[in-house]
Design a protein around this motif. Structure first.
Motif, short mmCIF file in Angstrom:
data_model
loop_
_atom_site.label_atom_id
_atom_site.label_comp_id
_atom_site.label_asym_id
_atom_site.label_seq_id
_atom_site.Cartn_x
_atom_site.Cartn_y
_atom_site.Cartn_z
N PRO A 24 0.91 -1.13 0.01
CA PRO A 24 -0.01 0.17 0.06
C PRO A 24 0.64 1.20 -0.15
CG PRO A 24 -0.79 -1.71 1.57
CD PRO A 24 0.45 -2.03 0.94
N ALA A 25 0.62 2.17 -0.79
CA ALA A 25 1.28 3.65 -0.94
C ALA A 25 1.65 4.04 0.29
CB ALA A 25 0.32 4.56 -1.77
N GLU A 26 0.47 4.02 1.45
CA GLU A 26 0.57 4.63 2.57
C GLU A 26 1.74 3.93 3.50
OE1 GLU A 26 -2.69 2.07 3.19
OE2 GLU A 26 -1.90 3.39 1.62
N LYS A 27 1.96 2.82 3.36
CA LYS A 27 3.02 2.12 4.11
C LYS A 27 4.27 1.93 3.45
CE LYS A 27 -0.20 -1.26 6.06
NZ LYS A 27 -0.50 -2.70 6.39
N GLN A 28 4.61 2.38 2.20
CA GLN A 28 5.89 2.31 1.45
C GLN A 28 7.00 3.17 2.16
OE1 GLN A 28 5.37 2.92 -2.66
NE2 GLN A 28 3.75 1.44 -3.01
#
Length: 457
Positions: A390-394
């Motif tokens: 997920p983009a928010e975890k990258q």
């Protein structure tokens, strides 16, 4: 009524400010009391004496000069208090003012002989040695008695009676001032004890503060030790999970009859033994060198054949991947391609990346492991077509503080430590790790390491 209270409050605040003129926080209690008493006796007198000096300037200039000299002495005492220097000169200025009072009473008959008594009180505060106070006391008493004798002789003309009156006054003065000196000694002794107890309490407070700081530091050290042990435990659990999963998959294959002949069975047993032996070495290395806590310490770096390394990583995990019908395809580089690294640590890196690729790939998918050679560098890669990151975890996947955790496509749980360990190991080897990921499209990781051919022996 309220206005009247406000007025009295203002007067009290102003008086307190006047009493504290020259007082500083670092002064001892006794020195503060000296300045307070001097301010009480001197400050209220400065303005009246100045007024009388101006009033007498025309008719009695001599008295005006003496008045101004007295004001100068008082101002000098105040200035010395403010400066905090040459404080021993205060007694000289007070004694000079006593002489001025005597001269005023002697030549101008203005009743200033009673002001001589202020000198006794000031001396009681300023003088530290008994003989000095006794000398001042006798001098002031003699001067006061002489002035009283002279004034009474002019009025009564009876020498015997005047002598009796003056001797009575002298006895009263001596007894009064002697009593004051005695109680001053008790007062000083008491406050010396108070100061000693105060210093003792301050020392105990400092000691308690030091002990508190030591306890806090010990607590911090214990916390760090606990966290370090916990990290080592999690790292061991994480690193052992991958090879144990491979061993489990190989064992299940053998138990379920998936072995065609004795040769294949021996090959699987060889892989199991090699994987177990490698896991034991990795575990021992981690415990001895604390690699997780000190990632920059890399032992036994040497040229490592990339093809051999990839086979050691892929073969044990192929059977684990087969449980999800995932195919692992690896592209071996040309023979002789090598990186300058610690073999077992680099296996940890590639096992983590490949295990993650299997975990987050959809059943029936494919994972590609490859290697590419560029001038001075070897780039290893692991590519999957799974759920992606997920983009928010990258931004946090390499952070061992946030510990990004994500459930695999088969419900596999995650420690959230693997990629942080990978980055620490790769950077300790002078390399770099990067990735690209899109949700539901997959992820690719690149590990860039120095080419063994370009590293000096």
């Amino acid at each position: 009524m309220t206005n009247l209270r406000a007025i009295f409050h203002s007067i009290g605040a102003l008086t307190a400010k006047f009493l504290h003129i020259g007082v500083r926080p670092e002064m001892s209690f006794f020195e503060k009391q000296k300045i307070h008493l001097l301010n009480i006796m001197i400050l209220p007198s400065v303005l009246p004496i100045t007024f009388f000096a101006l009033l007498n300037l025309a008719e009695r200039p001599g008295l005006s000069i003496l008045n101004m000299a007295n004001v100068i002495c008082y101002l000098a005492v105040i200035i010395l208090n403010l400066k905090g220097r040459y404080l021993q000169w205060r007694l000289i200025f007070i004694a000079t003012s006593a002489v001025i009072f005597f001269l005023e009473a002697l030549f101008f008959h203005n009743g200033m002989e009673f002001a001589l008594l202020l000198t006794v009180i000031c001396s009681l505060v300023l003088v530290d040695k008994g003989w000095q106070y006794l000398l001042i006391l006798l001098g002031v008493t003699a001067a006061f008695c002489y002035l009283q004798y002279r004034e009474n002789m002019q009025v009564h003309k009876d020498k015997a009676m005047v002598l009796r009156v003056v001797s009575t006054i002298a006895n009263c003065l001596l007894l009064l001032t002697a009593g004051l000196y005695y109680f001053r000694g008790i007062y000083l002794k008491y406050h010396k004890q108070v100061e000693a107890h105060k210093k003792l309490l301050e020392q105990q407070q400092v000691l308690l503060l030091v002990q508190k700081q030591e306890l806090e530091q010990n607590n911090k050290d214990l916390k760090l030790l606990s966290e370090s042990r916990q990290k080592i435990l999690f790292t061991l659990a994480h690193d052992l999970r991958n090879p144990l999963s491979g061993i489990e998959a190989l064992t299940n294959t053998m138990l379920e009859g998936g072995v065609a002949d004795e040769q294949e069975r021996n090959d699987l047993l060889s892989v199991i033994a090699s994987t177990a032996n490698r896991s034991l070495k990795q575990m021992q290395e981690l415990l001895n060198a604390h690699q997780y806590a000190e990632p920059k310490r890399v032992a036994e770096k040497a040229a490592v054949d990339v093809g051999e390394l990839l086979q050691l990583v892929v073969v044990p995990l192929q059977h684990k991947a087969a449980e999800k019908a995932i195919t692992i395809r690896y592209q071996l580089p040309q023979a002789g391609t090598g990186v300058y690294a610690n073999k077992w640590q680099l296996i940890r890196v590639m096992e983590n990346l490949l295990s993650n690729a299997i975990k987050f790939s959809f059943p029936g998918g494919m994972v590609v492991v490859g290697a590419e050679q560029t001038p001075g560098w070897i780039t290893l890669s692991v590519t999957d077509k799974g759920i992606g990151i997920p983009a928010e975890k990258q931004p946090y996947i390499f952070d061992n503080v946030h510990r990004v955790q994500q459930t695999g496509t088969g419900g596999e749980q995650s420690f959230g430590l693997g990629l942080a360990i990978c980055r620490q190991i790769v950077e300790a080897h002078g390399g770099s790790i990067a990735f690209r990921s899109l949700a539901e499209e997959g992820t690719v990781f690149w590990v860039k390491l120095p080419d063994a051919a370009n590293v000096a022996d």
